[in-house]
Design an enzyme around this catalytic site. Structure first.
Site, PDB file in Angstrom:
ATOM      1  N   ASP A  52     -10.132  -4.231   4.929  1.00 28.04           N
ATOM      2  CA  ASP A  52      -9.326  -3.855   3.759  1.00 28.04           C
ATOM      3  C   ASP A  52     -10.210  -3.507   2.564  1.00 28.04           C
ATOM      4  OD1 ASP A  52      -6.551  -3.784   4.051  1.00 28.04           O
ATOM      5  OD2 ASP A  52      -6.358  -5.973   3.984  1.00 28.04           O
TER       6      ASP A  52
ATOM      7  N   GLN B 205      -2.166  -9.294   5.390  1.00 29.86           N
ATOM      8  CA  GLN B 205      -1.260  -8.413   4.656  1.00 29.86           C
ATOM      9  C   GLN B 205      -0.779  -9.079   3.368  1.00 29.86           C
ATOM     10  OE1 GLN B 205      -0.699  -5.273   5.641  1.00 29.86           O
ATOM     11  NE2 GLN B 205       0.838  -4.726   4.135  1.00 29.86           N
TER      12      GLN B 205
ATOM     13  N   LYS C 242       0.686  -0.289  11.437  1.00 31.75           N
ATOM     14  CA  LYS C 242      -0.734  -0.498  11.724  1.00 31.75           C
ATOM     15  C   LYS C 242      -0.958  -0.816  13.202  1.00 31.75           C
ATOM     16  CE  LYS C 242      -1.653  -1.850   6.978  1.00 31.75           C
ATOM     17  NZ  LYS C 242      -2.095  -2.838   5.990  1.00 31.75           N
TER      18      LYS C 242
HETATM   19  N1  L34 Z   1      -3.915  -6.634   2.950  1.00 34.62           N
HETATM   20  N2  L34 Z   1      -2.056  -5.626   2.066  1.00 34.62           N
HETATM   21  C1  L34 Z   1      -3.243  -5.511   2.676  1.00 34.62           C
HETATM   22  N3  L34 Z   1      -3.773  -4.303   3.014  1.00 34.62           N
HETATM   23  C2  L34 Z   1      -3.105  -3.163   2.739  1.00 34.62           C
HETATM   24  O1  L34 Z   1      -3.648  -1.970   3.015  1.00 34.62           O
HETATM   25  C3  L34 Z   1      -1.851  -3.244   2.144  1.00 34.62           C
HETATM   26  N4  L34 Z   1      -1.070  -2.123   1.899  1.00 34.62           N
HETATM   27  C4  L34 Z   1      -0.238  -2.082   0.695  1.00 34.62           C
HETATM   28  C5  L34 Z   1       0.567  -3.389   0.647  1.00 34.62           C
HETATM   29  N5  L34 Z   1      -0.178  -4.555   1.087  1.00 34.62           N
HETATM   30  C6  L34 Z   1      -1.340  -4.506   1.775  1.00 34.62           C
HETATM   31  C7  L34 Z   1      -0.473  -1.412   2.885  1.00 34.62           C
HETATM   32  O2  L34 Z   1      -0.751  -1.538   4.069  1.00 34.62           O
HETATM   33  C8  L34 Z   1       0.613  -0.849   0.958  1.00 34.62           C
HETATM   34  N6  L34 Z   1       0.452  -0.570   2.378  1.00 34.62           N
HETATM   35  C9  L34 Z   1       1.194   0.398   3.104  1.00 34.62           C
HETATM   36  C10 L34 Z   1       0.990   0.623   4.456  1.00 34.62           C
HETATM   37  C11 L34 Z   1       1.743   1.557   5.161  1.00 34.62           C
HETATM   38  C12 L34 Z   1       2.704   2.283   4.529  1.00 34.62           C
HETATM   39  C13 L34 Z   1       2.899   2.076   3.175  1.00 34.62           C
HETATM   40  C14 L34 Z   1       2.162   1.137   2.481  1.00 34.62           C
HETATM   41  C15 L34 Z   1       3.517   3.254   5.313  1.00 34.62           C
HETATM   42  O3  L34 Z   1       3.397   3.311   6.504  1.00 34.62           O
HETATM   43  N7  L34 Z   1       4.412   4.038   4.662  1.00 34.62           N
HETATM   44  C16 L34 Z   1       5.226   5.016   5.317  1.00 34.62           C
HETATM   45  C17 L34 Z   1       6.633   4.538   5.621  1.00 34.62           C
HETATM   46  C18 L34 Z   1       7.092   3.308   4.943  1.00 34.62           C
HETATM   47  C19 L34 Z   1       8.510   2.864   5.303  1.00 34.62           C
HETATM   48  O4  L34 Z   1       9.152   3.453   6.180  1.00 34.62           O
HETATM   49  O5  L34 Z   1       8.959   1.886   4.661  1.00 34.62           O
HETATM   50  C20 L34 Z   1       5.281   6.263   4.420  1.00 34.62           C
HETATM   51  O6  L34 Z   1       5.603   7.323   4.942  1.00 34.62           O
HETATM   52  O7  L34 Z   1       5.008   6.139   3.233  1.00 34.62           O
END
Ligand code: L34
Length: 293
Positions: free
Chosen positions: A119, A96, A52
Site C-alpha cells: 500500500d 484495508q 482486489k
Molecule cells: N489499506 N485501504 C487500504 N488500501 C487502499 O488502497 C484503500 N483504498 C481506498 C480505501 N481504503 C484503502 C482502496 O482500495 C479506496 N480504494 C478503492 C479500491 C477500489 C475501488 C475504489 C476504491 C474500486 O474498485 N472502484 C470501482 C467500483 C466501486 C464500486 O462498485 O463500489 C470504480 O469503478 O470506481
C-alpha cells in the site's frame, strides 16, 4: 473532451501483468502472492477488497483474504500483521482502511514490514516517496500517474491543484506531481477544507485532482476551459430507483464539468479500477524484490 477510461486501461495493464506472471512461472519462480486483511462489515470496503482478490485471480497471482469481525482487538490485528510479516510465501499485504474506531490505524500501519507494505502507507515508504527513492507508491496516486502517462497528458510546467490533503491521496499526490520526474514537474497547489476561496484556485488549474470526499464538490464554474480533471471521490448517495438503493457519485459534478475539460475521469470506472491495478503492480515489485534489495 476525452474520457479517461480507467476500467479499460486497468484491463490492459492486467494483461501485461498476466504476461509477466507467465514468465515468472516459466522460469520456475514463485508467483506473486498478495494478502488482504478486511476487518468488519463496511460494505464499500468489502467491494474494494473483492475487486482486489478478483484482480489477483485474473492475472494469476495467489491471494489470501483474511476476514475478521469488527470486534477484533487491536492486539489481535497486530498479531495478524506480525504473522504476515513473517510468512515467506506472502510477498505483500494490505490492511484495508478504514478500521473500526477502537483500532489505532497508525499503530497497525507502523507494524507492517515496509518491504511488504504494498500500500505504501508505512512512514518508511512515505519518506522514500518524498525523497524520490525506490518505494511502493500508494496505489491511488500511482494509478493516477499511470493514467496521465498512458493518455499522454503533459504535466511538466502545468499548474496542478489538488483538492484534499488525506494521507492516502491528497498529500502524496501533491508531492508526486511536484517531483522532478516523468509525470511530475508541476507547480502544485494543495487545497483543503480550510482553504480560503478554493474555487479561485481551482479555476487557475491546468490539472485538478479532486479528492475531498464531498459528492459533486467541483462545479462547472470552478474549472478552466481545457483543464484535465481527475475525480478520486467515490461517494454513495441514496437513489431509491437504483437496484442497490444507491448510486456512486464522484467529487466532481460530471455533467457540468466534462464539457469544459480536455480530459476527465468518470466515477465509477475511473480512478477506482486503477487503484486496484496499481496494487497488483506493487505486489509484482515485491515479488521481484525491486524496491528493497
Ligand atoms: N489499506 N485501504 C487500504 N488500501 C487502499 O488502497 C484503500 N483504498 C481506498 C480505501 N481504503 C484503502 C482502496 O482500495 C479506496 N480504494 C478503492 C479500491 C477500489 C475501488 C475504489 C476504491 C474500486 O474498485 N472502484 C470501482 C467500483 C466501486 C464500486 O462498485 O463500489 C470504480 O469503478 O470506481
Amino acid at each position: 473532451m476525452t474520457l479517461i477510461d480507467g476500467k479499460a486501461l486497468s484491463a490492459t495493464i492486467k494483461e501485461e501483468i498476466a504476461a509477466e506472471v507467465e514468465k515468472i512461472k516459466a522460469s520456475g519462480n514463485k508467483v506473486p502472492h498478495l494478502a488482504a486483511v478486511l476487518v468488519g462489515e463496511d460494505p464499500a470496503s468489502a467491494v474494494y477488497v473483492r475487486n482486489k482478490v478478483r484482480s489477483c485471480e485474473k492475472v494469476g497471482f495467489k491471494s489470501t483474504l483474511l476476514k475478521r469481525p469488527a470486534d477484533i482487538t487491536e492486539e489481535e490485528v497486530l498479531e495478524l500483521v506480525h504473522k504476515l510479516n513473517d510468512d515467506d510465501d506472502i510477498d505483500g499485504f494490505i490492511v484495508q482502511l478504514p478500521l473500526p474506531k477502537h483500532i489505532n490505524e497508525e499503530r497497525i500501519t507502523l507494524a507492517i514490514d515496509p518491504r511488504k507494505d504494498v500500500d505504501g502507507f508505512h512512514p518508511v515508504n512515505v519518506g522514500r516517496m518524498a525523497l524520490g527513492l525506490p518505494c511502493y507508491l500508494p496505489a491511488t496516486p500511482f494509478g493516477i500517474l499511470t493514467m496521465l502517462e498512458r493518455y499522454g497528458i503533459e504535466t511538466s510546467g502545468k499548474h496542478a491543484v489538488v483538492i484534499g490533503r488525506s494521507n492516502i491521496v491528497g498529500t502524496p499526490m501533491s508531492i508526486l506531481l511536484s517531483r522532478k520526474s516523468k509525470t511530475g514537474n508541476c507547480t502544485v497547489t494543495l487545497t483543503h477544507s480550510r482553504t480560503k476561496d478554493l474555487p479561485a484556485f481551482a479555476r487557475e488549474a491546468d490539472i485538478i485532482i479532486a479528492a475531498i470526499g464531498i459528492p459533486e464538490f467541483v462545479k462547472g464554474d470552478m474549472v478552466k476551459e481545457g483543464a484535465v480533471v481527475i475525480d478520486v471521490g467515490i461517494n454513495r448517495v441514496e437513489a431509491p430507483d437504483r437496484p442497490r438503493g444507491y448510486k456512486l457519485v464522484g467529487d466532481v459534478a460530471f455533467d457540468e464539468v466534462a464539457p469544459k475539460c480536455s480530459f476527465i475521469t468518470p466515477v465509477p470506472g475511473g480512478v477506482g479500477p486503477m487503484t486496484v491495478t496499481s496494487l497488483l503492480l506493487n505486489t509484482l515489485k515485491a515479488n521481484r524484490n525491486e524496491v528493497y534489495r
